[in-house]
Design a protein around this motif. Sequence first.
Motif, PDB file in Angstrom:
ATOM      1  N   GLY A  12       9.979  14.801  -2.666  1.00 14.58           N
ATOM      2  CA  GLY A  12      10.680  15.123  -1.432  1.00 14.58           C
ATOM      3  C   GLY A  12      12.058  14.485  -1.426  1.00 14.58           C
ATOM      4  O   GLY A  12      12.426  13.745  -2.334  1.00 14.58           O
ATOM      5  N   GLY A  13      12.820  14.772  -0.382  1.00 11.34           N
ATOM      6  CA  GLY A  13      14.152  14.193  -0.226  1.00 11.34           C
ATOM      7  C   GLY A  13      14.284  13.561   1.148  1.00 11.34           C
ATOM      8  O   GLY A  13      13.287  13.366   1.858  1.00 11.34           O
ATOM      9  N   ALA A  14      15.504  13.273   1.528  1.00  6.29           N
ATOM     10  CA  ALA A  14      15.749  12.672   2.844  1.00  6.29           C
ATOM     11  C   ALA A  14      15.311  13.629   3.949  1.00  6.29           C
ATOM     12  O   ALA A  14      15.405  14.857   3.807  1.00  6.29           O
ATOM     13  CB  ALA A  14      17.229  12.341   2.983  1.00  6.29           C
ATOM     14  N   VAL A  15      14.834  13.081   5.055  1.00  8.68           N
ATOM     15  CA  VAL A  15      14.431  13.899   6.205  1.00  8.68           C
ATOM     16  C   VAL A  15      15.680  14.499   6.842  1.00  8.68           C
ATOM     17  O   VAL A  15      16.679  13.809   7.076  1.00  8.68           O
ATOM     18  CB  VAL A  15      13.658  13.046   7.236  1.00  8.68           C
ATOM     19  CG1 VAL A  15      13.326  13.869   8.472  1.00  8.68           C
ATOM     20  CG2 VAL A  15      12.382  12.490   6.612  1.00  8.68           C
ATOM     21  N   ARG A  16      15.635  15.805   7.110  1.00  9.04           N
ATOM     22  CA  ARG A  16      16.792  16.501   7.677  1.00  9.04           C
ATOM     23  C   ARG A  16      17.050  16.052   9.114  1.00  9.04           C
ATOM     24  O   ARG A  16      16.104  15.784   9.871  1.00  9.04           O
ATOM     25  CB  ARG A  16      16.574  18.023   7.627  1.00  9.04           C
ATOM     26  CG  ARG A  16      16.546  18.597   6.224  1.00  9.04           C
ATOM     27  CD  ARG A  16      16.458  20.123   6.229  1.00  9.04           C
ATOM     28  NE  ARG A  16      15.175  20.595   6.687  1.00  9.04           N
ATOM     29  CZ  ARG A  16      14.120  20.821   5.896  1.00  9.04           C
ATOM     30  NH1 ARG A  16      14.195  20.563   4.601  1.00  9.04           N
ATOM     31  NH2 ARG A  16      12.988  21.279   6.383  1.00  9.04           N
TER      32      ARG A  16
END
Length: 359
Positions: A12-16
Motif C-alpha cells: 500500500g501507499g500513503a492514505v489519500r
Amino acid sequence: MSEGAKGVQDQGGAVRQGEELKTAAVDAWLKAQVPSLQGQPEVTQFSGGASNWTYRLKYPNADYILRRPPAGTKAKGAHDMGREFRVQSALKPVYPVVPNMVGHCTDESVTGSEFYVMERIAGIIPRKNMPRGLNLDVATTRKLCTNVLDKLVELHQVNVKGTDLEALGKGGGYCRRQIEGWSDRYTKAKTWNVPSYSYVISWLKEHIPEDVASCVIHNDWRFDNVVLSETDPTTVIGVLDWEMATLGDPLMDLGNSLAYWVHADDSKFLMSTRRQPTHLPGMLRREEVVEYYLDRMKLKPDNWVFYEVYGLFRLAAIVQQIYYRYHHKQTRNPAFKNFWLLANYLDWRCKGMIKRSGI
C-alpha cells in the motif's frame, strides 16, 4: 523460470487526503474482536480498484486488510460490506484461496461507515504490468495464465448444496436478468455523445440462451484480483474482491472476464484500456482462453459469441455509468473524461463481433 520474484510483494501507499481512518477507534474495535493484538497499527492504503476503499493495518503480530465504502451517498445494494463479508465467510471452507475473515462492523460511528476486516494474504498482485523486477519467461507466463483460469474453473465447480452460498442466487433465468438489467442501466446512463446500443441490445435479447448451470461466479475475475506466491509466481494463493459474487451462469462470468483481456497486437485504443498483463508473451489469446475453459468445464455452448458480446456490453454499461457521473459534474476525476470514447469503441466492437459470427 523467473527472475527477481522476491521483493515484489504488493504494497500500500500513503492514505489519500480525505480518506483517513479513525485509527484509534478502529484499533479499539479490532482489539475487542482479537484480544491478542499487540501495539498500534501502521496504516497504508491501496490505490487499486475504483470502488471500495482498501487499507492495510500492519500490527507487530498481525497483518490485516480493512475494506469500507467510499464516502457519500451510494446506490441501494452497492458497497454492501456485510454481504461481501458473508460471501467470503461461506466460501472459505470450500474455496481455500479466499482470505480469512476477522470481523464485520456495522457501527458507522467507528470510522464513518460500516466496514469489514480480513487477514492480509501477502504476495504478488499482477496489475496492468507485472511488478518491476519480476521477469517471467514465456513458459512460466503460460503456466501463470492457465493456473489463474484453473482457479476460475475450480470456483465454478464448488458444490453449494447445503451451504449458506445457496442463498446468493435468485433461481433460473440468470442470463435473461443480466441482459435486461444491464440494458436498463445503460439506457438510463446514456449521454448525447454515446450510441444507443439499440442494435446490440436487440441482438442480445433475441439470442438469450438457457442457463448452462448455476454456480458461484465472481463477476469481476481479473489478474489484479488474484494474489500470487512470491516463491512461485505461477501459484494463486488468494482471490480478492468478492463484491459482485453471486450464483449464476459460469459462461457469463467468463464473458465478463474476457472483456478485459487485451492482446499485445490489439489496436492502440484497446491497448490504452489494458489493466492486466494479458499482453505478455505466453499469455493465452482470447480464443485459447475460451477453448481451454470449455474443455476443463466440459461445456459446448451453441453460441459462444453471445457471452463475449454480453461481456463487452456490460463493460460499456459500467464505463457509461461512470462517465455519466463525470458528464453531470458529480465527479471531477480527470481519468473519466474520455470514457465516452470507450463506450463508442465497445459498440463498434460488439457490432463487428456479431457481424463476423453470422448469427
